[in-house]
Design a protein around this motif. Structure first.
Motif, PDB file in Angstrom:
ATOM      1  N   GLN A 104      38.828 -16.699  -6.234  1.00 49.34           N
ATOM      2  CA  GLN A 104      39.700 -17.330  -5.240  1.00 49.34           C
ATOM      3  C   GLN A 104      41.112 -16.766  -5.287  1.00 49.34           C
ATOM      4  O   GLN A 104      41.828 -16.786  -4.288  1.00 49.34           O
ATOM      5  N   SER A 105      41.533 -16.218  -6.430  1.00 47.27           N
ATOM      6  CA  SER A 105      42.886 -15.666  -6.554  1.00 47.27           C
ATOM      7  C   SER A 105      43.000 -14.220  -6.060  1.00 47.27           C
ATOM      8  O   SER A 105      44.099 -13.691  -5.974  1.00 47.27           O
ATOM      9  N   ASN A 106      41.872 -13.597  -5.716  1.00 46.86           N
ATOM     10  CA  ASN A 106      41.891 -12.188  -5.306  1.00 46.86           C
ATOM     11  C   ASN A 106      42.165 -12.090  -3.806  1.00 46.86           C
ATOM     12  O   ASN A 106      41.278 -11.827  -2.995  1.00 46.86           O
ATOM     13  N   SER A 107      43.425 -12.300  -3.441  1.00 48.30           N
ATOM     14  CA  SER A 107      43.798 -12.358  -2.029  1.00 48.30           C
ATOM     15  C   SER A 107      43.570 -11.025  -1.311  1.00 48.30           C
ATOM     16  O   SER A 107      43.207 -11.012  -0.134  1.00 48.30           O
ATOM     17  N   ALA A 108      43.744  -9.901  -1.993  1.00 43.90           N
ATOM     18  CA  ALA A 108      43.528  -8.600  -1.347  1.00 43.90           C
ATOM     19  C   ALA A 108      42.058  -8.431  -0.971  1.00 43.90           C
ATOM     20  O   ALA A 108      41.737  -8.002   0.143  1.00 43.90           O
ATOM     21  N   ALA A 109      41.149  -8.783  -1.889  1.00 39.23           N
ATOM     22  CA  ALA A 109      39.726  -8.666  -1.596  1.00 39.23           C
ATOM     23  C   ALA A 109      39.315  -9.653  -0.501  1.00 39.23           C
ATOM     24  O   ALA A 109      38.564  -9.295   0.408  1.00 39.23           O
ATOM     25  N   LEU A 110      39.806 -10.879  -0.577  1.00 39.18           N
ATOM     26  CA  LEU A 110      39.485 -11.865   0.460  1.00 39.18           C
ATOM     27  C   LEU A 110      39.932 -11.367   1.834  1.00 39.18           C
ATOM     28  O   LEU A 110      39.193 -11.491   2.818  1.00 39.18           O
ATOM     29  N   ALA A 111      41.117 -10.797   1.914  1.00 37.89           N
ATOM     30  CA  ALA A 111      41.617 -10.274   3.191  1.00 37.89           C
ATOM     31  C   ALA A 111      40.733  -9.140   3.694  1.00 37.89           C
ATOM     32  O   ALA A 111      40.405  -9.082   4.892  1.00 37.89           O
ATOM     33  N   LEU A 112      40.330  -8.247   2.797  1.00 43.72           N
ATOM     34  CA  LEU A 112      39.452  -7.142   3.194  1.00 43.72           C
ATOM     35  C   LEU A 112      38.124  -7.674   3.714  1.00 43.72           C
ATOM     36  O   LEU A 112      37.658  -7.268   4.783  1.00 43.72           O
ATOM     37  N   TYR A 113      37.505  -8.585   2.972  1.00 40.62           N
ATOM     38  CA  TYR A 113      36.197  -9.095   3.386  1.00 40.62           C
ATOM     39  C   TYR A 113      36.286  -9.819   4.724  1.00 40.62           C
ATOM     40  O   TYR A 113      35.415  -9.663   5.579  1.00 40.62           O
ATOM     41  N   ARG A 114      37.336 -10.594   4.917  1.00 42.36           N
ATOM     42  CA  ARG A 114      37.507 -11.273   6.216  1.00 42.36           C
ATOM     43  C   ARG A 114      37.676 -10.239   7.330  1.00 42.36           C
ATOM     44  O   ARG A 114      37.101 -10.379   8.411  1.00 42.36           O
ATOM     45  N   LYS A 115      38.468  -9.200   7.074  1.00 45.25           N
ATOM     46  CA  LYS A 115      38.677  -8.134   8.058  1.00 45.25           C
ATOM     47  C   LYS A 115      37.356  -7.462   8.426  1.00 45.25           C
ATOM     48  O   LYS A 115      37.147  -7.069   9.578  1.00 45.25           O
ATOM     49  N   LEU A 116      36.468  -7.343   7.453  1.00 50.18           N
ATOM     50  CA  LEU A 116      35.177  -6.688   7.668  1.00 50.18           C
ATOM     51  C   LEU A 116      34.137  -7.623   8.284  1.00 50.18           C
ATOM     52  O   LEU A 116      33.004  -7.217   8.513  1.00 50.18           O
TER      53      LEU A 116
END
Length: 147
Positions: A104-116
């Protein structure tokens, strides 16, 4: 350049995981990801492995086990390139969806996955170890469809 990896690259993968993750997979765990239902792909820059992705597929369901980019190569869209490659690869299989979990703290990965195009489907409470205890895993999925 993205290439299929073999177990011979497991030590290089473990080195990247140690550099990039606070609680990385062990070398033995990485080595176990070269079996029948796994595919491992690596991103190279000038013949040096700088990132990798491990995918487990069983029939129509595929899961990202780990995706990791060396800190020295982060910010160069290597993670997105690996994810795009995996999706294209899975289009050639019977996979119907990609599943993953992310801190939950990995905001960069979360943003990437949402973008994808990944959507959040749930949460595993206290799943990941941290230096201060545990944190939740956000569950995400995306259908695999031809573009």
């Amino acid at each position: 350049m993205i290439e299929l990896l073999t177990q011979a690259q497991a030590p290089a993968m473990a080195k990247i995981a140690i550099a990039a993750h606070s609680h990385p997979m062990s070398l033995a765990s990485i080595e176990s990801c070269f079996g029948r239902f796994y595919s491992c792909f690596g991103a190279y820059q000038e013949e040096v492995l700088v990132g990798f992705v491990i995918v487990h597929q069983l029939f129509e369901e595929s899961s990202i086990i780990d995706i990791c980019v060396d800190p020295s190569a982060q910010g160069q869209h290597i993670g997105q390139t690996l994810m795009d490659y995996i999706e294209a690869f899975l289009l050639t299989t019977e996979a119907e969806q990609i599943l993953l979990e992310v801190r939950q703290s990995n905001s960069a990965a979360l943003a990437l996955y949402r973008k994808l195009g990944f959507i959040e489907t749930g949460c595993r409470k206290g799943y990941y170890p941290t230096d201060a205890g545990v944190e939740d895993a956000i569950l995400m999925q995306k259908p695999i469809m031809a573009h």
